[in-house]
Design a protein around this motif. Structure first.
Motif, PDB file in Angstrom:
ATOM      1  N   VAL A  58      21.638  50.830  33.157  1.00 35.40           N
ATOM      2  CA  VAL A  58      20.730  50.931  34.299  1.00 35.40           C
ATOM      3  C   VAL A  58      19.607  49.936  34.043  1.00 35.40           C
ATOM      4  N   ALA A  59      19.555  48.908  34.841  1.00 39.04           N
ATOM      5  CA  ALA A  59      18.609  47.815  34.598  1.00 39.04           C
ATOM      6  C   ALA A  59      17.630  47.687  35.755  1.00 39.04           C
ATOM      7  N   VAL A  60      16.385  47.397  35.423  1.00 35.99           N
ATOM      8  CA  VAL A  60      15.387  47.087  36.435  1.00 35.99           C
ATOM      9  C   VAL A  60      14.723  45.770  36.049  1.00 35.99           C
ATOM     10  N   ARG A  61      14.748  44.833  36.975  1.00 35.78           N
ATOM     11  CA  ARG A  61      14.116  43.532  36.760  1.00 35.78           C
ATOM     12  C   ARG A  61      13.082  43.327  37.858  1.00 35.78           C
ATOM     13  N   ARG A  62      12.031  42.643  37.513  1.00 29.09           N
ATOM     14  CA  ARG A  62      10.934  42.466  38.459  1.00 29.09           C
ATOM     15  C   ARG A  62      10.799  41.017  38.879  1.00 29.09           C
ATOM     16  N   ASN A  63      10.524  40.860  40.133  1.00 34.64           N
ATOM     17  CA  ASN A  63      10.245  39.551  40.701  1.00 34.64           C
ATOM     18  C   ASN A  63       8.908  39.676  41.413  1.00 34.64           C
ATOM     19  N   GLY A  64       7.847  39.283  40.725  1.00 33.61           N
ATOM     20  CA  GLY A  64       6.507  39.533  41.251  1.00 33.61           C
ATOM     21  C   GLY A  64       6.205  41.030  41.204  1.00 33.61           C
ATOM     22  N   ASP A  65       5.846  41.596  42.338  1.00 30.38           N
ATOM     23  CA  ASP A  65       5.555  43.025  42.385  1.00 30.38           C
ATOM     24  C   ASP A  65       6.731  43.848  42.890  1.00 30.38           C
ATOM     25  N   ARG A  66       7.909  43.234  42.992  1.00 27.04           N
ATOM     26  CA  ARG A  66       9.095  43.937  43.491  1.00 27.04           C
ATOM     27  C   ARG A  66      10.050  44.251  42.351  1.00 27.04           C
ATOM     28  N   ALA A  67      10.563  45.472  42.343  1.00 23.29           N
ATOM     29  CA  ALA A  67      11.542  45.901  41.344  1.00 23.29           C
ATOM     30  C   ALA A  67      12.943  45.781  41.925  1.00 23.29           C
ATOM     31  N   HIS A  68      13.896  45.410  41.074  1.00 21.58           N
ATOM     32  CA  HIS A  68      15.287  45.266  41.487  1.00 21.58           C
ATOM     33  C   HIS A  68      16.147  46.078  40.507  1.00 21.58           C
ATOM     34  N   TRP A  69      16.713  47.198  40.974  1.00 21.95           N
ATOM     35  CA  TRP A  69      17.512  48.092  40.152  1.00 21.95           C
ATOM     36  C   TRP A  69      18.999  47.781  40.310  1.00 21.95           C
ATOM     37  N   THR A  70      19.701  47.776  39.174  1.00 18.38           N
ATOM     38  CA  THR A  70      21.162  47.610  39.192  1.00 18.38           C
ATOM     39  C   THR A  70      21.785  48.597  38.211  1.00 18.38           C
TER      40      THR A  70
ATOM     41  N   PRO B 190      29.587  47.170  24.810  1.00 16.65           N
ATOM     42  CA  PRO B 190      28.429  47.296  23.909  1.00 16.65           C
ATOM     43  C   PRO B 190      28.082  45.995  23.218  1.00 16.65           C
ATOM     44  N   GLY B 191      26.813  45.652  23.240  1.00 19.24           N
ATOM     45  CA  GLY B 191      26.341  44.433  22.613  1.00 19.24           C
ATOM     46  C   GLY B 191      26.305  43.220  23.504  1.00 19.24           C
ATOM     47  N   SER B 192      26.763  43.358  24.743  1.00 17.15           N
ATOM     48  CA  SER B 192      26.732  42.216  25.656  1.00 17.15           C
ATOM     49  C   SER B 192      25.300  41.843  25.998  1.00 17.15           C
ATOM     50  N   PRO B 193      25.008  40.547  26.123  1.00 14.93           N
ATOM     51  CA  PRO B 193      23.647  40.139  26.476  1.00 14.93           C
ATOM     52  C   PRO B 193      23.322  40.479  27.924  1.00 14.93           C
ATOM     53  N   VAL B 194      22.041  40.511  28.227  1.00 14.42           N
ATOM     54  CA  VAL B 194      21.608  40.741  29.600  1.00 14.42           C
ATOM     55  C   VAL B 194      22.046  39.554  30.455  1.00 14.42           C
ATOM     56  N   PRO B 195      22.704  39.782  31.587  1.00 12.38           N
ATOM     57  CA  PRO B 195      23.169  38.661  32.413  1.00 12.38           C
ATOM     58  C   PRO B 195      22.016  37.795  32.894  1.00 12.38           C
ATOM     59  N   ALA B 196      22.257  36.492  32.907  1.00 14.61           N
ATOM     60  CA  ALA B 196      21.262  35.573  33.443  1.00 14.61           C
ATOM     61  C   ALA B 196      21.376  35.541  34.954  1.00 14.61           C
ATOM     62  N   GLY B 197      20.426  34.900  35.588  1.00 15.77           N
ATOM     63  CA  GLY B 197      20.490  34.767  37.037  1.00 15.77           C
ATOM     64  C   GLY B 197      19.277  35.379  37.698  1.00 15.77           C
ATOM     65  N   PRO B 198      19.158  35.172  38.991  1.00 14.50           N
ATOM     66  CA  PRO B 198      17.992  35.683  39.716  1.00 14.50           C
ATOM     67  C   PRO B 198      17.989  37.207  39.762  1.00 14.50           C
ATOM     68  N   ALA B 199      16.800  37.762  39.898  1.00 16.68           N
ATOM     69  CA  ALA B 199      16.648  39.209  39.996  1.00 16.68           C
ATOM     70  C   ALA B 199      17.102  39.674  41.374  1.00 16.68           C
ATOM     71  N   GLU B 200      18.142  40.464  41.395  1.00 18.96           N
ATOM     72  CA  GLU B 200      18.649  41.017  42.647  1.00 18.96           C
ATOM     73  C   GLU B 200      19.025  42.464  42.418  1.00 18.96           C
ATOM     74  N   GLY B 201      18.911  43.283  43.437  1.00 23.73           N
ATOM     75  CA  GLY B 201      19.298  44.673  43.284  1.00 23.73           C
ATOM     76  C   GLY B 201      18.643  45.546  44.334  1.00 23.73           C
ATOM     77  N   SER B 202      18.622  46.838  44.059  1.00 22.54           N
ATOM     78  CA  SER B 202      18.101  47.827  44.994  1.00 22.54           C
ATOM     79  C   SER B 202      16.631  48.123  44.685  1.00 22.54           C
ATOM     80  N   PRO B 203      15.899  48.633  45.671  1.00 20.92           N
ATOM     81  CA  PRO B 203      14.464  48.861  45.462  1.00 20.92           C
ATOM     82  C   PRO B 203      14.163  50.046  44.549  1.00 20.92           C
ATOM     83  N   ASP B 204      15.135  50.947  44.325  1.00 19.15           N
ATOM     84  CA  ASP B 204      14.917  52.092  43.436  1.00 19.15           C
ATOM     85  C   ASP B 204      16.250  52.524  42.855  1.00 19.15           C
ATOM     86  N   LEU B 205      16.190  53.408  41.851  1.00 16.34           N
ATOM     87  CA  LEU B 205      17.396  53.825  41.158  1.00 16.34           C
ATOM     88  C   LEU B 205      18.343  54.613  42.058  1.00 16.34           C
ATOM     89  N   ALA B 206      17.804  55.494  42.874  1.00 12.85           N
ATOM     90  CA  ALA B 206      18.658  56.307  43.741  1.00 12.85           C
ATOM     91  C   ALA B 206      19.479  55.427  44.677  1.00 12.85           C
TER      92      ALA B 206
END
Length: 223
Positions: free
Chosen positions: A154-166, A172-188
Protein backbone atom coordinates in the motif's frame (compact mmCIF):
# COMPACT_ATOMS: atom_id res chain seq x y z
CA UNK A 1 -31.38 -40.01 -13.31
CA UNK A 2 -30.35 -42.83 -15.63
CA UNK A 3 -26.73 -42.89 -16.76
CA UNK A 4 -25.92 -41.62 -20.23
CA UNK A 5 -25.18 -44.33 -22.81
CA UNK A 6 -21.73 -45.01 -24.15
CA UNK A 7 -20.92 -45.46 -27.82
CA UNK A 8 -17.83 -46.28 -29.85
CA UNK A 9 -15.33 -43.44 -29.59
CA UNK A 10 -15.60 -41.29 -32.75
CA UNK A 11 -11.84 -40.63 -32.66
CA UNK A 12 -10.71 -44.26 -32.85
CA UNK A 13 -13.87 -46.13 -33.90
CA UNK A 14 -13.62 -48.25 -30.77
CA UNK A 15 -9.98 -49.33 -31.01
CA UNK A 16 -8.80 -47.16 -28.11
CA UNK A 17 -7.06 -43.77 -28.01
CA UNK A 18 -6.05 -41.09 -25.49
CA UNK A 19 -9.38 -39.27 -25.98
CA UNK A 20 -11.34 -42.25 -24.67
CA UNK A 21 -8.61 -43.29 -22.20
CA UNK A 22 -8.00 -46.36 -24.33
CA UNK A 23 -11.44 -47.73 -23.54
CA UNK A 24 -12.79 -47.53 -27.07
CA UNK A 25 -16.02 -46.04 -25.69
CA UNK A 26 -17.15 -42.51 -24.95
CA UNK A 27 -20.07 -41.34 -22.84
CA UNK A 28 -22.78 -39.64 -24.88
CA UNK A 29 -23.38 -36.59 -22.73
CA UNK A 30 -22.35 -32.99 -22.18
CA UNK A 31 -22.28 -31.09 -18.92
CA UNK A 32 -23.14 -27.40 -19.27
CA UNK A 33 -22.10 -25.18 -16.36
CA UNK A 34 -22.42 -21.44 -15.81
CA UNK A 35 -20.78 -19.71 -12.85
CA UNK A 36 -21.26 -16.16 -11.60
CA UNK A 37 -17.77 -14.81 -10.91
CA UNK A 38 -19.10 -12.15 -8.54
CA UNK A 39 -21.41 -14.23 -6.34
CA UNK A 40 -19.96 -17.72 -6.74
CA UNK A 41 -23.36 -19.13 -7.74
CA UNK A 42 -23.19 -22.12 -10.09
CA UNK A 43 -25.84 -23.84 -12.21
CA UNK A 44 -25.37 -26.93 -14.37
CA UNK A 45 -27.36 -29.18 -16.65
CA UNK A 46 -26.55 -32.54 -18.17
CA UNK A 47 -27.38 -33.11 -21.84
CA UNK A 48 -28.24 -36.64 -22.94
CA UNK A 49 -29.37 -37.95 -26.35
CA UNK A 50 -33.06 -37.75 -25.45
CA UNK A 51 -32.64 -34.02 -24.69
CA UNK A 52 -31.67 -33.08 -28.23
CA UNK A 53 -34.26 -31.37 -30.41
CA UNK A 54 -32.80 -31.43 -33.94
CA UNK A 55 -33.85 -28.77 -36.41
CA UNK A 56 -32.99 -28.34 -40.10
CA UNK A 57 -29.67 -26.60 -40.60
CA UNK A 58 -29.54 -23.92 -43.36
CA UNK A 59 -26.22 -25.43 -44.42
CA UNK A 60 -27.81 -28.86 -44.75
CA UNK A 61 -28.50 -31.71 -42.38
CA UNK A 62 -29.83 -31.41 -38.84
CA UNK A 63 -28.46 -29.73 -35.76
CA UNK A 64 -29.58 -29.36 -32.15
CA UNK A 65 -28.91 -25.98 -30.54
CA UNK A 66 -28.05 -25.86 -26.84
CA UNK A 67 -27.43 -22.11 -26.58
CA UNK A 68 -30.86 -21.41 -24.99
CA UNK A 69 -29.96 -23.84 -22.21
CA UNK A 70 -26.78 -21.91 -21.53
CA UNK A 71 -28.75 -18.66 -21.34
CA UNK A 72 -31.24 -20.27 -18.96
CA UNK A 73 -28.40 -21.37 -16.70
CA UNK A 74 -26.96 -17.84 -16.79
CA UNK A 75 -30.34 -16.43 -15.78
CA UNK A 76 -30.51 -18.91 -12.90
CA UNK A 77 -27.30 -17.52 -11.39
CA UNK A 78 -28.03 -13.90 -12.44
CA UNK A 79 -24.99 -13.73 -14.70
CA UNK A 80 -24.54 -11.58 -17.78
CA UNK A 81 -23.49 -13.88 -20.59
CA UNK A 82 -23.47 -13.70 -24.39
CA UNK A 83 -22.37 -17.21 -25.38
CA UNK A 84 -21.31 -18.28 -28.83
CA UNK A 85 -23.86 -20.62 -30.46
CA UNK A 86 -23.51 -24.15 -29.09
CA UNK A 87 -24.62 -26.64 -31.73
CA UNK A 88 -24.57 -30.42 -31.89
CA UNK A 89 -24.56 -31.65 -35.49
CA UNK A 90 -26.43 -34.88 -36.11
CA UNK A 91 -24.97 -37.59 -38.37
CA UNK A 92 -25.98 -37.30 -42.04
CA UNK A 93 -28.16 -40.39 -41.69
CA UNK A 94 -30.38 -38.81 -39.04
CA UNK A 95 -33.94 -38.15 -40.22
CA UNK A 96 -37.10 -37.35 -38.28
CA UNK A 97 -38.95 -40.27 -39.87
CA UNK A 98 -36.58 -42.87 -38.43
CA UNK A 99 -37.69 -45.02 -35.54
CA UNK A 100 -37.27 -43.63 -32.04
CA UNK A 101 -34.54 -46.17 -31.33
CA UNK A 102 -32.57 -45.20 -34.45
CA UNK A 103 -32.95 -41.48 -33.73
CA UNK A 104 -31.69 -42.05 -30.18
CA UNK A 105 -28.69 -44.04 -31.38
CA UNK A 106 -27.67 -41.37 -33.87
CA UNK A 107 -28.20 -38.61 -31.29
CA UNK A 108 -25.92 -40.55 -28.92
CA UNK A 109 -23.25 -40.70 -31.62
CA UNK A 110 -23.58 -36.94 -32.14
CA UNK A 111 -23.20 -36.21 -28.42
CA UNK A 112 -20.23 -38.55 -28.14
CA UNK A 113 -18.56 -36.57 -30.92
CA UNK A 114 -19.32 -33.27 -29.17
CA UNK A 115 -18.04 -34.76 -25.91
CA UNK A 116 -14.45 -34.42 -27.09
CA UNK A 117 -14.76 -31.62 -24.52
CA UNK A 118 -17.51 -33.04 -22.29
CA UNK A 119 -17.58 -30.24 -19.71
CA UNK A 120 -18.44 -26.79 -21.01
CA UNK A 121 -17.97 -23.93 -18.53
CA UNK A 122 -19.00 -20.28 -18.92
CA UNK A 123 -18.05 -17.51 -16.48
CA UNK A 124 -20.31 -14.48 -16.24
CA UNK A 125 -20.55 -11.39 -14.09
CA UNK A 126 -23.48 -10.27 -11.98
CA UNK A 127 -26.34 -8.46 -13.64
CA UNK A 128 -26.11 -5.92 -10.81
CA UNK A 129 -22.65 -4.93 -9.62
CA UNK A 130 -22.44 -5.04 -5.84
CA UNK A 131 -20.58 -2.18 -4.13
CA UNK A 132 -17.03 -3.00 -3.08
CA UNK A 133 -16.30 -3.04 0.65
CA UNK A 134 -12.74 -1.66 0.98
CA UNK A 135 -12.07 -3.66 4.17
CA UNK A 136 -13.24 -6.91 2.55
CA UNK A 137 -11.20 -6.15 -0.58
CA UNK A 138 -8.09 -5.58 1.59
CA UNK A 139 -8.66 -8.85 3.46
CA UNK A 140 -9.01 -10.76 0.19
CA UNK A 141 -5.87 -9.21 -1.29
CA UNK A 142 -3.95 -10.03 1.89
CA UNK A 143 -5.15 -13.61 1.85
CA UNK A 144 -3.97 -14.09 -1.71
CA UNK A 145 -0.62 -12.49 -0.85
CA UNK A 146 -0.18 -15.16 1.83
CA UNK A 147 -0.91 -17.92 -0.67
CA UNK A 148 1.38 -16.52 -3.37
CA UNK A 149 4.20 -15.46 -1.01
CA UNK A 150 4.01 -11.89 -2.26
CA UNK A 151 4.08 -8.49 -0.61
CA UNK A 152 0.87 -6.52 -0.74
CA UNK A 153 2.16 -2.97 -0.99
CA UNK A 154 0.00 0.00 0.00
CA UNK A 155 1.85 3.05 -1.25
CA UNK A 156 1.15 6.76 -0.97
CA UNK A 157 3.16 9.26 -2.98
CA UNK A 158 2.77 13.00 -2.89
CA UNK A 159 2.82 15.50 -5.67
CA UNK A 160 2.76 18.89 -4.00
CA UNK A 161 -0.15 18.86 -1.57
CA UNK A 162 -1.92 15.95 -3.29
CA UNK A 163 -1.65 12.33 -2.15
CA UNK A 164 -1.74 9.44 -4.61
CA UNK A 165 -2.61 6.01 -3.13
CA UNK A 166 -1.91 2.72 -4.91
CA UNK A 167 -2.25 -0.94 -3.96
CA UNK A 168 -0.18 -3.61 -5.71
CA UNK A 169 1.50 -6.97 -5.34
CA UNK A 170 5.29 -7.09 -5.37
CA UNK A 171 7.98 -9.72 -5.03
CA UNK A 172 9.67 -9.18 -1.63
CA UNK A 173 12.62 -6.86 -1.96
CA UNK A 174 11.51 -5.22 -5.18
CA UNK A 175 12.42 -1.53 -5.44
CA UNK A 176 9.78 1.18 -5.45
CA UNK A 177 8.65 1.69 -9.07
CA UNK A 178 9.89 4.83 -10.76
CA UNK A 179 7.60 7.15 -12.64
CA UNK A 180 5.18 9.96 -11.97
CA UNK A 181 2.96 9.92 -8.90
CA UNK A 182 -0.43 8.58 -9.93
CA UNK A 183 -3.20 6.94 -7.97
CA UNK A 184 -6.34 7.46 -5.93
CA UNK A 185 -6.98 10.35 -3.53
CA UNK A 186 -7.37 8.01 -0.51
CA UNK A 187 -6.85 4.40 0.52
CA UNK A 188 -10.52 3.41 0.39
CA UNK A 189 -10.83 4.58 -3.20
CA UNK A 190 -7.60 2.79 -4.15
CA UNK A 191 -8.96 -0.48 -2.73
CA UNK A 192 -12.27 -0.09 -4.56
CA UNK A 193 -10.37 0.41 -7.82
CA UNK A 194 -7.88 -2.44 -7.27
CA UNK A 195 -9.11 -5.98 -7.79
CA UNK A 196 -6.73 -8.95 -7.98
CA UNK A 197 -5.83 -8.56 -11.70
CA UNK A 198 -5.12 -4.84 -11.17
CA UNK A 199 -2.90 -5.60 -8.16
CA UNK A 200 -0.96 -8.18 -10.18
CA UNK A 201 -0.52 -5.94 -13.23
CA UNK A 202 3.16 -5.36 -14.02
CA UNK A 203 4.39 -7.80 -11.37
CA UNK A 204 6.57 -9.75 -13.79
CA UNK A 205 8.35 -6.59 -14.97
CA UNK A 206 8.85 -5.24 -11.46
CA UNK A 207 10.29 -8.51 -10.22
CA UNK A 208 12.36 -9.42 -13.26
CA UNK A 209 15.66 -8.87 -11.42
CA UNK A 210 14.66 -10.77 -8.29
CA UNK A 211 15.62 -14.39 -7.69
CA UNK A 212 12.20 -15.24 -6.32
CA UNK A 213 10.02 -14.75 -3.23
CA UNK A 214 11.52 -15.84 0.05
CA UNK A 215 9.21 -14.09 2.47
CA UNK A 216 6.19 -11.83 2.47
CA UNK A 217 4.44 -9.24 4.55
CA UNK A 218 0.90 -7.93 4.26
CA UNK A 219 0.58 -5.08 3.74
CA UNK A 220 3.82 -3.20 3.18
CA UNK A 221 3.55 0.56 3.30
CA UNK A 222 5.58 2.86 1.09
CA UNK A 223 5.39 6.60 1.44
Amino acid sequence: MSPAPTVACPECAGTGCPRCRWQGRRRAQLLLTVANRDTGAVAARRVTPSDLDPRPDPAGGWTAELTPWVRDLAATVAAVLDPEPLLVRLPPTWRPDLSAADRYTLAAEALAGAARHPWRLWLGRSTATAPVDPAARLARLCGLADLLLLDLVVAVRRNGDRAHWTVRYDIPGSPVPAGPAEGSPDLATALVRTDVPAALAGLADRGADRAGPAARSCPTAHA
